[in-house]
Design a protein around this motif. Structure first.
Motif, PDB file in Angstrom:
ATOM      1  N   TYR A  56       3.775   0.404   2.854  1.00 41.87           N
ATOM      2  CA  TYR A  56       5.155  -0.074   2.827  1.00 41.87           C
ATOM      3  C   TYR A  56       5.237  -1.500   3.381  1.00 41.87           C
ATOM      4  O   TYR A  56       5.925  -2.349   2.834  1.00 41.87           O
ATOM      5  N   GLU A  57       4.503  -1.746   4.486  1.00 40.05           N
ATOM      6  CA  GLU A  57       4.498  -3.076   5.106  1.00 40.05           C
ATOM      7  C   GLU A  57       3.780  -4.111   4.244  1.00 40.05           C
ATOM      8  O   GLU A  57       4.097  -5.290   4.295  1.00 40.05           O
ATOM      9  N   THR A  58       2.771  -3.651   3.501  1.00 39.43           N
ATOM     10  CA  THR A  58       1.916  -4.553   2.730  1.00 39.43           C
ATOM     11  C   THR A  58       1.804  -4.049   1.296  1.00 39.43           C
ATOM     12  O   THR A  58       0.788  -3.468   0.923  1.00 39.43           O
ATOM     13  N   PRO A  59       2.843  -4.257   0.485  1.00 39.59           N
ATOM     14  CA  PRO A  59       2.774  -3.781  -0.906  1.00 39.59           C
ATOM     15  C   PRO A  59       1.602  -4.429  -1.639  1.00 39.59           C
ATOM     16  O   PRO A  59       1.241  -5.571  -1.365  1.00 39.59           O
ATOM     17  N   ALA A  60       0.998  -3.676  -2.528  1.00 41.89           N
ATOM     18  CA  ALA A  60      -0.140  -4.117  -3.341  1.00 41.89           C
ATOM     19  C   ALA A  60      -1.403  -4.320  -2.499  1.00 41.89           C
ATOM     20  O   ALA A  60      -2.302  -5.046  -2.885  1.00 41.89           O
ATOM     21  N   GLU A  65      -8.736  -3.200   1.965  1.00 41.93           N
ATOM     22  CA  GLU A  65      -7.901  -3.746   3.035  1.00 41.93           C
ATOM     23  C   GLU A  65      -7.286  -2.632   3.880  1.00 41.93           C
ATOM     24  O   GLU A  65      -7.222  -2.724   5.106  1.00 41.93           O
ATOM     25  N   LEU A  66      -6.837  -1.578   3.209  1.00 41.58           N
ATOM     26  CA  LEU A  66      -6.223  -0.452   3.902  1.00 41.58           C
ATOM     27  C   LEU A  66      -7.231   0.243   4.815  1.00 41.58           C
ATOM     28  O   LEU A  66      -6.928   0.540   5.974  1.00 41.58           O
ATOM     29  N   SER A  67      -8.420   0.501   4.315  1.00 42.11           N
ATOM     30  CA  SER A  67      -9.429   1.164   5.146  1.00 42.11           C
ATOM     31  C   SER A  67      -9.831   0.280   6.324  1.00 42.11           C
ATOM     32  O   SER A  67     -10.055   0.775   7.424  1.00 42.11           O
ATOM     33  N   ILE A 106       3.997   2.145  -2.852  1.00 40.93           N
ATOM     34  CA  ILE A 106       4.795   3.362  -2.710  1.00 40.93           C
ATOM     35  C   ILE A 106       5.560   3.575  -4.015  1.00 40.93           C
ATOM     36  O   ILE A 106       6.134   2.639  -4.571  1.00 40.93           O
ATOM     37  N   SER A 107       5.589   4.809  -4.495  1.00 36.51           N
ATOM     38  CA  SER A 107       6.293   5.100  -5.746  1.00 36.51           C
ATOM     39  C   SER A 107       7.799   4.884  -5.577  1.00 36.51           C
ATOM     40  O   SER A 107       8.350   5.079  -4.494  1.00 36.51           O
ATOM     41  N   GLU A 108       8.420   4.477  -6.639  1.00 38.29           N
ATOM     42  CA  GLU A 108       9.873   4.264  -6.614  1.00 38.29           C
ATOM     43  C   GLU A 108      10.602   5.568  -6.290  1.00 38.29           C
ATOM     44  O   GLU A 108      11.599   5.559  -5.573  1.00 38.29           O
ATOM     45  N   GLU A 109      10.100   6.669  -6.799  1.00 43.61           N
ATOM     46  CA  GLU A 109      10.719   7.980  -6.552  1.00 43.61           C
ATOM     47  C   GLU A 109      10.710   8.313  -5.061  1.00 43.61           C
ATOM     48  O   GLU A 109      11.719   8.750  -4.502  1.00 43.61           O
ATOM     49  N   PHE A 110       9.562   8.084  -4.407  1.00 44.40           N
ATOM     50  CA  PHE A 110       9.475   8.362  -2.975  1.00 44.40           C
ATOM     51  C   PHE A 110      10.403   7.437  -2.196  1.00 44.40           C
ATOM     52  O   PHE A 110      11.083   7.870  -1.264  1.00 44.40           O
TER      53      PHE A 110
END
Length: 158
Positions: A56-60, A65-67, A106-110
């Protein structure tokens, strides 16, 4: 006499360092427990909620990078992302200009059904307000102490 004083100083320093380690271990445990409670309210695990917060803080953000941010192996984070992807919470996108990477979002639905910013804000607010003496002065003292400790750790040459 001087050797005895040095011995006592070394012993005291050892005890202080041990105390710091124990406090840090307890802080980590308490943060984990609180995050687990919050995650459970949303039918998630604490690592899943941490991944959601970071994406959420870092879209795309990429999986690599996440790991790196989470200080977990790529395969561990990939497993978390896979489960969140199957639940429709996270979307994997492969850019047309670089097919070797995968961007996560993050999905638009979520996002439509969950206010991620408010969830994170609630977690942080509960941390600050859950103490008996939660004045901003005491919170500033905690911040100052942690910053000082962080500087102490950074200054060592290994």
């Amino acid at each position: 006499m001087k050797e005895e004083q040095q011995f006592l100083n070394d012993k005291l320093r050892e005890e202080q360092v041990e105390k710091i380690f124990n406090i840090n271990k307890n802080i980590q445990k308490n943060l984990r427990v609180r995050l687990e409670k919050l995650a459970k309210q949303y039918g998630l695990t604490s690592p899943q909620l941490s991944v959601i917060f970071k994406i959420y803080e870092t879209p795309a953000i990429t999986l690599h990078e996440l790991s790196s941010h989470m200080r977990l192996t790529k395969s561990t984070v990939s497993g978390i992302v896979d489960r969140l992807n199957r639940q429709g919470i996270i979307v994997r996108e492969i850019p047309k200009d670089n097919r070797r990477i995968v961007n996560l979002s993050i999905s638009e639905e979520f996002k439509k059904n969950n206010d991620i910013y408010s969830i994170k804000k609630k977690f942080i607010k509960d941390l600050a307000l859950n103490s008996e003496d939660n004045s901003s002065i005491n919170i500033e003292k905690i911040i100052d102490g942690l910053e000082e400790f962080n500087l102490l750790l950074k200054d060592t040459d290994f």
